[in-house]
Design an enzyme around this catalytic site. Structure first.
Site, PDB file in Angstrom:
ATOM      1  N   GLY A 184       0.851  -1.192   0.000  1.00 35.27           N
ATOM      2  CA  GLY A 184       0.000   0.000   0.000  1.00 35.27           C
ATOM      3  C   GLY A 184       0.884   1.239   0.000  1.00 35.27           C
ATOM      4  O   GLY A 184       2.110   1.136  -0.158  1.00 35.27           O
ATOM      5  N   SER A 204       3.221   4.046   1.295  1.00 36.18           N
ATOM      6  CA  SER A 204       4.049   4.269   2.489  1.00 36.18           C
ATOM      7  C   SER A 204       4.605   5.691   2.466  1.00 36.18           C
ATOM      8  O   SER A 204       5.169   6.128   1.461  1.00 36.18           O
ATOM      9  CB  SER A 204       5.173   3.233   2.615  1.00 36.18           C
ATOM     10  N   GLY A 214       3.741 -28.126  11.454  1.00 36.22           N
ATOM     11  CA  GLY A 214       5.134 -28.043  11.901  1.00 36.22           C
ATOM     12  C   GLY A 214       6.062 -28.791  10.957  1.00 36.22           C
ATOM     13  O   GLY A 214       5.662 -29.779  10.323  1.00 36.22           O
ATOM     14  N   CYS A 220       6.452 -32.357  11.759  1.00 31.85           N
ATOM     15  CA  CYS A 220       5.163 -32.950  12.136  1.00 31.85           C
ATOM     16  C   CYS A 220       4.625 -33.889  11.060  1.00 31.85           C
ATOM     17  O   CYS A 220       4.613 -33.534   9.876  1.00 31.85           O
ATOM     18  CB  CYS A 220       4.183 -31.803  12.352  1.00 31.85           C
ATOM     19  N   GLY A 228       5.154 -24.146  11.030  1.00 26.73           N
ATOM     20  CA  GLY A 228       4.972 -23.962   9.589  1.00 26.73           C
ATOM     21  C   GLY A 228       5.579 -22.700   9.017  1.00 26.73           C
ATOM     22  O   GLY A 228       5.351 -22.382   7.843  1.00 26.73           O
ATOM     23  N   ARG A 259      11.696 -25.079  14.173  1.00 30.59           N
ATOM     24  CA  ARG A 259      12.804 -25.249  13.213  1.00 30.59           C
ATOM     25  C   ARG A 259      13.686 -24.019  13.164  1.00 30.59           C
ATOM     26  O   ARG A 259      14.912 -24.106  13.187  1.00 30.59           O
ATOM     27  CB  ARG A 259      12.218 -25.515  11.820  1.00 30.59           C
ATOM     28  N   TYR A 278      17.330 -31.631  15.157  1.00 30.72           N
ATOM     29  CA  TYR A 278      15.997 -31.097  15.454  1.00 30.72           C
ATOM     30  C   TYR A 278      14.988 -32.238  15.392  1.00 30.72           C
ATOM     31  O   TYR A 278      14.853 -32.893  14.359  1.00 30.72           O
ATOM     32  CB  TYR A 278      15.643 -30.012  14.426  1.00 30.72           C
ATOM     33  N   GLU A 338       8.461 -33.383  19.233  1.00 35.09           N
ATOM     34  CA  GLU A 338       8.072 -33.859  20.573  1.00 35.09           C
ATOM     35  C   GLU A 338       7.294 -35.176  20.482  1.00 35.09           C
ATOM     36  O   GLU A 338       7.230 -35.927  21.434  1.00 35.09           O
ATOM     37  CB  GLU A 338       7.237 -32.797  21.285  1.00 35.09           C
ATOM     38  N   GLY A 339       6.704 -35.410  19.315  1.00 33.48           N
ATOM     39  CA  GLY A 339       5.942 -36.647  19.139  1.00 33.48           C
ATOM     40  C   GLY A 339       6.754 -37.737  18.466  1.00 33.48           C
ATOM     41  O   GLY A 339       6.206 -38.729  17.986  1.00 33.48           O
ATOM     42  N   ARG A 354       1.699 -34.852  25.470  1.00 33.25           N
ATOM     43  CA  ARG A 354       1.024 -33.796  24.715  1.00 33.25           C
ATOM     44  C   ARG A 354      -0.098 -34.340  23.832  1.00 33.25           C
ATOM     45  O   ARG A 354      -0.736 -33.610  23.102  1.00 33.25           O
ATOM     46  CB  ARG A 354       2.038 -32.974  23.894  1.00 33.25           C
TER      47      ARG A 354
HETATM   48  P1  IMP Z   1       8.135 -25.589  13.122  1.00 36.13           P
HETATM   49  O1  IMP Z   1       8.413 -24.196  13.588  1.00 36.13           O
HETATM   50  O2  IMP Z   1       7.519 -25.629  11.761  1.00 36.13           O
HETATM   51  O3  IMP Z   1       9.333 -26.477  13.226  1.00 36.13           O
HETATM   52  O4  IMP Z   1       6.999 -26.181  14.100  1.00 36.13           O
HETATM   53  C1  IMP Z   1       7.138 -26.231  15.494  1.00 36.13           C
HETATM   54  C2  IMP Z   1       5.836 -26.695  16.098  1.00 36.13           C
HETATM   55  O5  IMP Z   1       5.545 -28.041  15.706  1.00 36.13           O
HETATM   56  C3  IMP Z   1       5.825 -26.770  17.623  1.00 36.13           C
HETATM   57  O6  IMP Z   1       5.658 -25.540  18.243  1.00 36.13           O
HETATM   58  C4  IMP Z   1       4.670 -27.727  17.891  1.00 36.13           C
HETATM   59  O7  IMP Z   1       3.419 -27.087  17.854  1.00 36.13           O
HETATM   60  C5  IMP Z   1       4.729 -28.670  16.703  1.00 36.13           C
HETATM   61  N1  IMP Z   1       5.376 -29.957  17.048  1.00 36.13           N
HETATM   62  C6  IMP Z   1       6.438 -30.183  17.839  1.00 36.13           C
HETATM   63  N2  IMP Z   1       6.757 -31.506  17.852  1.00 36.13           N
HETATM   64  C7  IMP Z   1       5.859 -32.105  17.065  1.00 36.13           C
HETATM   65  C8  IMP Z   1       5.668 -33.463  16.665  1.00 36.13           C
HETATM   66  O8  IMP Z   1       6.424 -34.367  17.007  1.00 36.13           O
HETATM   67  N3  IMP Z   1       4.592 -33.709  15.869  1.00 36.13           N
HETATM   68  C9  IMP Z   1       3.760 -32.714  15.454  1.00 36.13           C
HETATM   69  N4  IMP Z   1       3.936 -31.427  15.756  1.00 36.13           N
HETATM   70  C10 IMP Z   1       4.964 -31.127  16.554  1.00 36.13           C
END
Ligand code: IMP
Length: 501
Positions: free
Chosen positions: A20, A22, A317, A320, A361, A383, A406, A409-410, A419
């Protein structure tokens, strides 16, 4: 009959901002990135915790330890220390952030006197630091015996198996100071004696901190640092919906500023119960975020349950695989846009503003600007932060390139089954995250400053000097797949890799 959403759910990569007008005042240095972290009566009161930048670090073992939390607070954001560790260990990490004294570094490069030159070089490679403390037990608080710095060894003349005792600067030739010495005096000692580092020791000769000459200027540089009223860094911590009755009191006692329920799916009775327990025991004194949700209903449920902020994102993620394994989730951009509308409606109805966080993401820096423009108050990144020196994982060299570890958590590596709330304490028999490497990216300070310079520049292109103004003025367009190709370099031969693009 099942409900079908009319529109496909979209990701950040499918959008662009249309610039837009500036004005000449709209320059990156004039942009404020201040943003609320927790709920407040907007227009009537100040938000109790405001961040200076819209970035928080993910609640993950491979991301948010105390070291990264300090580095991020210095830049103005907040880390959420991972909850997938014992209550005591998590509380200790929080305590270390709260008790961190600026300029006083707990040494992360320590070796016992039995170590060799090869060990020194390996450690230097791992930590990136060239000063190694030699202590009787090889820990950060062992009895100090000497220091090894780069000037103490000559690789061309010394065998790799040479003992550190042979070439370290021994205690009797070191200048040290008592642990109670203030930073000003420490810096004077460093300058007067022309030394690069000053070890601080307690009455029994145990190493407490190191003060480095190279840090002298950096104490003054952090204009954005995020401090509480006692001038300690602000820090968050992850909790789960199972052991909160023991975990929350320990974290509060350690001085945590804000909690967040870490869960892959937050539209659940488990989260409501956890928030209710915190309100019953602490009232509004203890701040707690909740999530994750991806729609209006999920947001309203958690806002009504009393969440201080709500986190958005399922399956987006980088590590993920939830969408692949369970078939649940929603494109991150669509989720943020819908939840932002729900947040605004809730504010209009109640006068209470519940900040929202886009979690996961973020691939390119501009995705942060898009998330903010779409209504997010801040973003959570995993990440992105895992790549920096300060993340708690090992730096490795693979195929000639430096990388950092890296993992999700899952994943089986983290085994953070808490979680995934399905009741009881059963373990999942399948993974929802992967174990991976990310390209090493240097220090957090440099990375964050570069990223946010880009965010500020884009905001200026949209005529916005604050996040709120960006959200009012932003004009977003969905891009076609061919215009995404047009957006990269194309139809030229790139000089550095001889590729046609
Ligand atoms: P990134 O910034 O794209 O790497 O996403 C990080 C996010 O992924 C975290 O803050 C969580 O919400 C999610 N996350 C972390 N560990 C896992 C997993 O093992 N499976 C699915 N999502 C995850």
């Amino acid at each position: 009959m099942a409900y079908y959403f009319e529109e496909p759910s979209r990701t950040f990569g499918e959008y662009l901002l249309v610039p837009g007008y500036s004005s000449a005042q709209c320059v990156p240095t004039a942009v404020s990135l201040k943003t609320p972290l927790v709920r407040f009566r907007k227009g009537e009161e100040q938000c109790p915790i405001e961040m200076n930048i819209p970035m928080v670090s993910a609640i993950m073992q491979s991301v948010s330890g105390d070291k990264l939390a300090i580095a991020l607070a210095k830049q103005g954001g907040v880390s959420f220390i991972y909850g997938s560790q014992s209550v005591e260990d998590e509380a200790d990490m929080v305590r270390r952030v709260k008790q961190y004294k600026k300029g006083f570094v707990t040494s992360d490069s320590n070796l016992p006197p039995t170590a060799t030159l090869a060990d020194v070089l390996e450690l230097k490679n791992e930590t990136g630091h060239s000063t190694v403390a030699i202590t009787d037990d090889g820990t950060a608080h062992g009895k100090l015996l000497g220091i090894v710095a780069s000037r103490d060894y000559r690789l061309s003349r010394m065998p790799m198996d040479l003992s550190v005792k042979e070439f370290m600067t021994p205690l009797e030739r070191l200048i040290t100071a008592p642990a109670s010495t203030n930073l000003h005096d420490c810096n004077d000692i460093i300058w007067d004696n022309k030394i690069n580092s000053l070890p601080l020791v307690d009455d029994e000769g145990r190493l407490q901190y190191m003060v480095f000459r190279k840090d002298y200027d950096s104490h003054k540089e952090n204009v954005n640092e995020l401090l509480d009223e006692n001038k300690s860094y602000v820090v968050g911590a992850g909790i789960n919906t199972r052991d909160y009755e023991t975990r929350v009191p320990a974290l509060v006692e350690a001085g945590v500023d804000v909690l967040c329920i870490d869960s892959s799916e937050g539209y659940s009775e488990w989260q409501e119960r956890t928030i209710s327990w915190i309100r019953a025991n602490y009232g509004d004194r203890v701040k707690v975020g909740a999530g994750n949700v991806v729609d209006r209903e999920g947001f309203l449920f958690l806002a009504k349950a009393g969440a201080d902020f709500v986190k958005i994102g399922i399956g987006g993620g980088s590590i993920c695989i939830t969408r692949e394994t369970k078939g649940i989730g929603r494109g991150q951009a669509t989720a943020v846009i819908e939840v932002a509308k729900a947040r605004d409606d809730y504010f209009k109805q109640t006068g209470i503003y519940v900040p929202i966080c886009s979690d996961g993401g973020i691939v390119h820096d501009y995705h942060i600007t898009l998330a903010l423009a779409m209504g997010a108050d801040f973003v959570m990144l995993g990440r992105y932060f895992a790549r920096f020196d300060e993340s708690p994982t090992a730096k490795l060299r693979i195929n000639g390139n430096y990388v950092k570890e890296y993992w999700g958590e899952g994943s089986n590596r983290a085994r953070n089954w808490q979680r995934y709330d399905l009741g009881g304490a059963q373990k999942l028999s399948f993974e929802e995250g992967v174990d991976s490497y990310v390209p090493y990216a240097g220090t957090l300070a440099e990375g964050v400053q570069t990223t946010l310079y880009k965010v500020r520049s884009t905001m200026c292109n949209c005529g916005a000097l604050s996040i709120e103004e960006l959200q009012e003025k932003a004009r977003l367009t969905v891009v076609s797949s061919t215009s995404i190709v047009e957006g990269g370099s194309h139809d030229v031969i790139l000089r550095n890799n001889n590729q046609t693009n």
